[in-house]
Design a protein around this motif. Structure first.
Motif, PDB file in Angstrom:
ATOM      1  N   PRO A 287     -12.267  15.168  -3.508  1.00 26.56           N
ATOM      2  CA  PRO A 287     -12.504  13.883  -2.850  1.00 26.56           C
ATOM      3  C   PRO A 287     -11.355  13.559  -1.891  1.00 26.56           C
ATOM      4  O   PRO A 287     -10.202  13.886  -2.160  1.00 26.56           O
ATOM      5  CB  PRO A 287     -12.565  12.880  -4.004  1.00 26.56           C
ATOM      6  N   PRO A 288     -11.662  12.950  -0.768  1.00 27.18           N
ATOM      7  CA  PRO A 288     -10.595  12.627   0.187  1.00 27.18           C
ATOM      8  C   PRO A 288      -9.669  11.551  -0.371  1.00 27.18           C
ATOM      9  O   PRO A 288     -10.086  10.654  -1.104  1.00 27.18           O
ATOM     10  CB  PRO A 288     -11.347  12.130   1.420  1.00 27.18           C
ATOM     11  N   LYS A 289      -8.392  11.674  -0.023  1.00 24.79           N
ATOM     12  CA  LYS A 289      -7.411  10.678  -0.463  1.00 24.79           C
ATOM     13  C   LYS A 289      -7.452   9.500   0.496  1.00 24.79           C
ATOM     14  O   LYS A 289      -7.555   9.685   1.714  1.00 24.79           O
ATOM     15  CB  LYS A 289      -6.017  11.293  -0.469  1.00 24.79           C
ATOM     16  N   PRO A 290      -7.378   8.299  -0.030  1.00 24.43           N
ATOM     17  CA  PRO A 290      -7.389   7.144   0.881  1.00 24.43           C
ATOM     18  C   PRO A 290      -6.106   7.118   1.706  1.00 24.43           C
ATOM     19  O   PRO A 290      -5.023   7.363   1.195  1.00 24.43           O
ATOM     20  CB  PRO A 290      -7.482   5.937  -0.048  1.00 24.43           C
ATOM     21  N   GLN A 291      -6.261   6.841   2.986  1.00 22.30           N
ATOM     22  CA  GLN A 291      -5.115   6.748   3.875  1.00 22.30           C
ATOM     23  C   GLN A 291      -4.759   5.297   4.068  1.00 22.30           C
ATOM     24  O   GLN A 291      -5.622   4.430   4.116  1.00 22.30           O
ATOM     25  CB  GLN A 291      -5.439   7.383   5.221  1.00 22.30           C
ATOM     26  N   THR A 292      -3.456   5.053   4.185  1.00 23.56           N
ATOM     27  CA  THR A 292      -3.027   3.686   4.469  1.00 23.56           C
ATOM     28  C   THR A 292      -3.274   3.420   5.930  1.00 23.56           C
ATOM     29  O   THR A 292      -2.953   4.237   6.790  1.00 23.56           O
ATOM     30  CB  THR A 292      -1.537   3.494   4.150  1.00 23.56           C
ATOM     31  N   ALA A 293      -3.849   2.301   6.207  1.00 21.40           N
ATOM     32  CA  ALA A 293      -4.163   1.955   7.584  1.00 21.40           C
ATOM     33  C   ALA A 293      -2.878   1.567   8.301  1.00 21.40           C
ATOM     34  O   ALA A 293      -2.141   0.699   7.855  1.00 21.40           O
ATOM     35  CB  ALA A 293      -5.160   0.802   7.624  1.00 21.40           C
ATOM     36  N   ALA A 294      -2.615   2.237   9.402  1.00 22.45           N
ATOM     37  CA  ALA A 294      -1.433   1.916  10.198  1.00 22.45           C
ATOM     38  C   ALA A 294      -1.706   0.641  10.975  1.00 22.45           C
ATOM     39  O   ALA A 294      -2.812   0.401  11.440  1.00 22.45           O
ATOM     40  CB  ALA A 294      -1.112   3.056  11.159  1.00 22.45           C
ATOM     41  N   ALA A 295      -0.674  -0.160  11.093  1.00 23.64           N
ATOM     42  CA  ALA A 295      -0.826  -1.414  11.829  1.00 23.64           C
ATOM     43  C   ALA A 295      -1.000  -1.101  13.313  1.00 23.64           C
ATOM     44  O   ALA A 295      -0.267  -0.291  13.870  1.00 23.64           O
ATOM     45  CB  ALA A 295       0.404  -2.288  11.632  1.00 23.64           C
ATOM     46  N   PRO A 296      -1.973  -1.714  13.963  1.00 24.16           N
ATOM     47  CA  PRO A 296      -2.145  -1.468  15.388  1.00 24.16           C
ATOM     48  C   PRO A 296      -0.942  -1.991  16.169  1.00 24.16           C
ATOM     49  O   PRO A 296      -0.291  -2.942  15.761  1.00 24.16           O
ATOM     50  CB  PRO A 296      -3.423  -2.225  15.752  1.00 24.16           C
ATOM     51  N   GLU A 297      -0.678  -1.352  17.305  1.00 22.65           N
ATOM     52  CA  GLU A 297       0.465  -1.727  18.124  1.00 22.65           C
ATOM     53  C   GLU A 297       0.264  -3.135  18.679  1.00 22.65           C
ATOM     54  O   GLU A 297      -0.818  -3.527  19.054  1.00 22.65           O
ATOM     55  CB  GLU A 297       0.626  -0.743  19.293  1.00 22.65           C
ATOM     56  N   GLY A 298       1.354  -3.873  18.736  1.00 25.37           N
ATOM     57  CA  GLY A 298       1.330  -5.156  19.403  1.00 25.37           C
ATOM     58  C   GLY A 298       0.835  -6.323  18.577  1.00 25.37           C
ATOM     59  O   GLY A 298       0.624  -7.393  19.112  1.00 25.37           O
ATOM     60  N   ASN A 299       0.633  -6.165  17.280  1.00 23.29           N
ATOM     61  CA  ASN A 299       0.156  -7.308  16.507  1.00 23.29           C
ATOM     62  C   ASN A 299       1.296  -8.068  15.852  1.00 23.29           C
ATOM     63  O   ASN A 299       1.062  -8.995  15.092  1.00 23.29           O
ATOM     64  CB  ASN A 299      -0.880  -6.878  15.452  1.00 23.29           C
ATOM     65  N   GLY A 300       2.527  -7.670  16.100  1.00 20.38           N
ATOM     66  CA  GLY A 300       3.673  -8.405  15.579  1.00 20.38           C
ATOM     67  C   GLY A 300       4.185  -7.923  14.239  1.00 20.38           C
ATOM     68  O   GLY A 300       5.240  -8.344  13.799  1.00 20.38           O
ATOM     69  N   THR A 301       3.467  -7.056  13.560  1.00 23.45           N
ATOM     70  CA  THR A 301       3.951  -6.558  12.275  1.00 23.45           C
ATOM     71  C   THR A 301       4.672  -5.241  12.508  1.00 23.45           C
ATOM     72  O   THR A 301       4.159  -4.364  13.173  1.00 23.45           O
ATOM     73  CB  THR A 301       2.795  -6.335  11.282  1.00 23.45           C
ATOM     74  N   PRO A 302       5.883  -5.117  11.989  1.00 19.74           N
ATOM     75  CA  PRO A 302       6.619  -3.874  12.218  1.00 19.74           C
ATOM     76  C   PRO A 302       6.025  -2.733  11.413  1.00 19.74           C
ATOM     77  O   PRO A 302       5.448  -2.939  10.349  1.00 19.74           O
ATOM     78  CB  PRO A 302       8.034  -4.207  11.720  1.00 19.74           C
ATOM     79  N   PRO A 303       6.150  -1.512  11.919  1.00 18.39           N
ATOM     80  CA  PRO A 303       5.651  -0.367  11.147  1.00 18.39           C
ATOM     81  C   PRO A 303       6.505  -0.181   9.902  1.00 18.39           C
ATOM     82  O   PRO A 303       7.615  -0.710   9.797  1.00 18.39           O
ATOM     83  CB  PRO A 303       5.810   0.804  12.108  1.00 18.39           C
ATOM     84  N   ASP A 304       5.970   0.578   8.947  1.00 14.65           N
ATOM     85  CA  ASP A 304       6.713   0.813   7.710  1.00 14.65           C
ATOM     86  C   ASP A 304       7.936   1.661   8.018  1.00 14.65           C
ATOM     87  O   ASP A 304       7.826   2.796   8.456  1.00 14.65           O
ATOM     88  CB  ASP A 304       5.819   1.544   6.691  1.00 14.65           C
ATOM     89  N   ARG A 305       9.106   1.081   7.804  1.00 10.32           N
ATOM     90  CA  ARG A 305      10.339   1.846   7.927  1.00 10.32           C
ATOM     91  C   ARG A 305      11.317   1.338   6.880  1.00 10.32           C
ATOM     92  O   ARG A 305      11.203   0.219   6.402  1.00 10.32           O
ATOM     93  CB  ARG A 305      10.955   1.799   9.305  1.00 10.32           C
ATOM     94  N   PRO A 306      12.261   2.178   6.531  1.00 13.57           N
ATOM     95  CA  PRO A 306      13.194   1.769   5.485  1.00 13.57           C
ATOM     96  C   PRO A 306      14.046   0.591   5.945  1.00 13.57           C
ATOM     97  O   PRO A 306      14.235   0.361   7.128  1.00 13.57           O
ATOM     98  CB  PRO A 306      14.052   3.014   5.257  1.00 13.57           C
ATOM     99  N   ALA A 307      14.546  -0.146   4.971  1.00 10.72           N
ATOM    100  CA  ALA A 307      15.391  -1.291   5.278  1.00 10.72           C
ATOM    101  C   ALA A 307      16.672  -0.797   5.937  1.00 10.72           C
ATOM    102  O   ALA A 307      17.203   0.251   5.594  1.00 10.72           O
ATOM    103  CB  ALA A 307      15.726  -2.050   3.999  1.00 10.72           C
ATOM    104  N   PRO A 308      17.183  -1.540   6.921  1.00  9.59           N
ATOM    105  CA  PRO A 308      18.399  -1.103   7.581  1.00  9.59           C
ATOM    106  C   PRO A 308      19.596  -1.130   6.632  1.00  9.59           C
ATOM    107  O   PRO A 308      19.645  -1.919   5.695  1.00  9.59           O
ATOM    108  CB  PRO A 308      18.584  -2.106   8.721  1.00  9.59           C
ATOM    109  N   ALA A 309      20.545  -0.250   6.904  1.00  5.82           N
ATOM    110  CA  ALA A 309      21.737  -0.158   6.069  1.00  5.82           C
ATOM    111  C   ALA A 309      22.675  -1.330   6.362  1.00  5.82           C
ATOM    112  O   ALA A 309      22.571  -1.978   7.402  1.00  5.82           O
ATOM    113  CB  ALA A 309      22.450   1.158   6.352  1.00  5.82           C
ATOM    114  N   ARG A 310      23.583  -1.561   5.441  1.00 11.22           N
ATOM    115  CA  ARG A 310      24.562  -2.621   5.654  1.00 11.22           C
ATOM    116  C   ARG A 310      25.559  -2.195   6.719  1.00 11.22           C
ATOM    117  O   ARG A 310      25.914  -1.040   6.823  1.00 11.22           O
ATOM    118  CB  ARG A 310      25.291  -2.921   4.349  1.00 11.22           C
ATOM    119  N   ARG A 311      26.018  -3.160   7.483  1.00  7.00           N
ATOM    120  CA  ARG A 311      26.953  -2.900   8.566  1.00  7.00           C
ATOM    121  C   ARG A 311      28.358  -2.723   8.002  1.00  7.00           C
ATOM    122  O   ARG A 311      28.816  -3.523   7.190  1.00  7.00           O
ATOM    123  CB  ARG A 311      26.925  -4.073   9.543  1.00  7.00           C
ATOM    124  N   THR A 312      29.046  -1.685   8.466  1.00  5.88           N
ATOM    125  CA  THR A 312      30.401  -1.421   8.001  1.00  5.88           C
ATOM    126  C   THR A 312      31.407  -2.203   8.850  1.00  5.88           C
ATOM    127  O   THR A 312      31.054  -2.794   9.873  1.00  5.88           O
ATOM    128  CB  THR A 312      30.728   0.078   8.099  1.00  5.88           C
TER     129      THR A 312
END
Length: 111
Positions: free
Chosen positions: A19-44
């Motif tokens: 059976p096919p695995k469900p894919q997470t729907a990527a957010a369309p460009e330009g809707n204001g929601t950022p793509p899934d990316r890791p949280a930024p590191a703390r500033r040194t």
């Protein structure tokens, strides 16, 4: 719904192996929601110091570039080509000073 399709229009396919695995729907460009990316590191401390130095230098060069762009064209000893070249150079230096600061800001977060 299937009864409305004529039998000669139906295409029979072999059964799927798994059976096919469900894919997470990527957010369309330009809707204001950022793509899934890791949280930024703390500033040194070094990054904060670099931000301060680059911010001061970039601000000074931006002021100098703006002043020359606005008031440098009136200088009778400077031709239009020289004025444009020097103004472009000053704005390019300003951009080169701002670029690393923006990269640091986008890649890190405040503590």
């Amino acid at each position: 719904m299937d009864a409305a399709v004529p039998p000669d229009a139906v295409v029979r396919l072999p059964p799927r192996q798994s059976p096919p695995k469900p894919q997470t729907a990527a957010a369309p460009e330009g809707n204001g929601t950022p793509p899934d990316r890791p949280a930024p590191a703390r500033r040194t401390g070094r990054q904060t110091a670099a931000l301060v130095v680059l911010g001061i230098l970039g601000g000074l060069f931006a002021f100098l570039a703006l002043a020359f762009t606005v008031f440098g064209a009136d200088d009778p000893e400077t031709s239009t080509g020289e004025w444009a070249a020097l103004a472009g150079f000053l704005w390019a230096v300003t951009a080169l000073l701002a670029w690393p600061a923006v990269r640091i800001l986008r890649g890190t977060r405040r503590t």
